[in-house]
Design a protein around this motif. Structure first.
Motif, PDB file in Angstrom:
ATOM      1  N   ARG A 158       4.818   1.623   3.155  1.00 48.12           N
ATOM      2  CA  ARG A 158       4.401   3.029   3.142  1.00 48.12           C
ATOM      3  C   ARG A 158       3.740   3.449   1.846  1.00 48.12           C
ATOM      4  NH1 ARG A 158       9.551   5.401   6.358  1.00 48.12           N
ATOM      5  NH2 ARG A 158       8.797   4.820   8.434  1.00 48.12           N
ATOM      6  N   ASP A 159       4.009   2.743   0.743  1.00 49.25           N
ATOM      7  CA  ASP A 159       3.355   3.085  -0.516  1.00 49.25           C
ATOM      8  C   ASP A 159       2.019   2.365  -0.688  1.00 49.25           C
ATOM      9  OD1 ASP A 159       4.086   0.481  -1.162  1.00 49.25           O
ATOM     10  OD2 ASP A 159       5.213   1.037  -2.961  1.00 49.25           O
ATOM     11  N   GLY A 160       1.585   1.635   0.353  1.00 49.16           N
ATOM     12  CA  GLY A 160       0.284   0.968   0.320  1.00 49.16           C
ATOM     13  C   GLY A 160       0.313  -0.470  -0.141  1.00 49.16           C
ATOM     14  N   THR A 161       1.467  -0.957  -0.569  1.00 52.33           N
ATOM     15  CA  THR A 161       1.540  -2.351  -0.971  1.00 52.33           C
ATOM     16  C   THR A 161       1.644  -3.251   0.261  1.00 52.33           C
ATOM     17  OG1 THR A 161       3.946  -2.225  -1.218  1.00 52.33           O
ATOM     18  CG2 THR A 161       2.648  -1.888  -3.206  1.00 52.33           C
ATOM     19  N   CYS A 162       1.272  -4.510   0.071  1.00 49.31           N
ATOM     20  CA  CYS A 162       1.342  -5.508   1.136  1.00 49.31           C
ATOM     21  C   CYS A 162       2.558  -6.385   0.899  1.00 49.31           C
ATOM     22  CB  CYS A 162       0.089  -6.376   1.124  1.00 49.31           C
ATOM     23  SG  CYS A 162      -1.437  -5.464   1.310  1.00 49.31           S
ATOM     24  N   ARG A 178       2.466  -3.892   5.928  1.00 48.44           N
ATOM     25  CA  ARG A 178       1.959  -2.939   4.949  1.00 48.44           C
ATOM     26  C   ARG A 178       3.060  -1.928   4.734  1.00 48.44           C
ATOM     27  NH1 ARG A 178      -0.227   1.917   5.538  1.00 48.44           N
ATOM     28  NH2 ARG A 178      -0.711   1.577   7.739  1.00 48.44           N
ATOM     29  N   LYS A 222      -0.465  -4.463  -4.155  1.00 43.52           N
ATOM     30  CA  LYS A 222      -1.681  -3.930  -3.530  1.00 43.52           C
ATOM     31  C   LYS A 222      -2.711  -5.053  -3.433  1.00 43.52           C
ATOM     32  CE  LYS A 222      -0.806   0.719  -4.131  1.00 43.52           C
ATOM     33  NZ  LYS A 222      -1.107   1.929  -3.512  1.00 43.52           N
TER      34      LYS A 222
END
Length: 54
Positions: A30-34, A28, A15
């Motif tokens: 789907r779980d919000g991590t980059c 990006r 993140k």
């Protein structure tokens, strides 16, 4: 960090407070991590897949 298939050291997905685009990420997840992956194959595979390519 991890070593990719080309032998390059790449930052592991995580993140980012500033957001993925601002941090220089390639996607990006789907779980919000980059993700900083250098290849599309396998990008975000352990993070629910790619939500958006940068």
């Amino acid at each position: 960090y991890y070593t990719n298939s080309d032998g390059n050291t790449v930052r592991s997905p995580h993140k980012e407070v500033s957001g993925c685009a601002a941090s220089g990420a390639s996607a990006r997840c789907r779980d919000g991590t980059c993700s900083f992956s250098q290849h599309r194959s396998g990008t975000c595979s352990r993070h629910g897949g790619v939500a958006e390519w940068m």
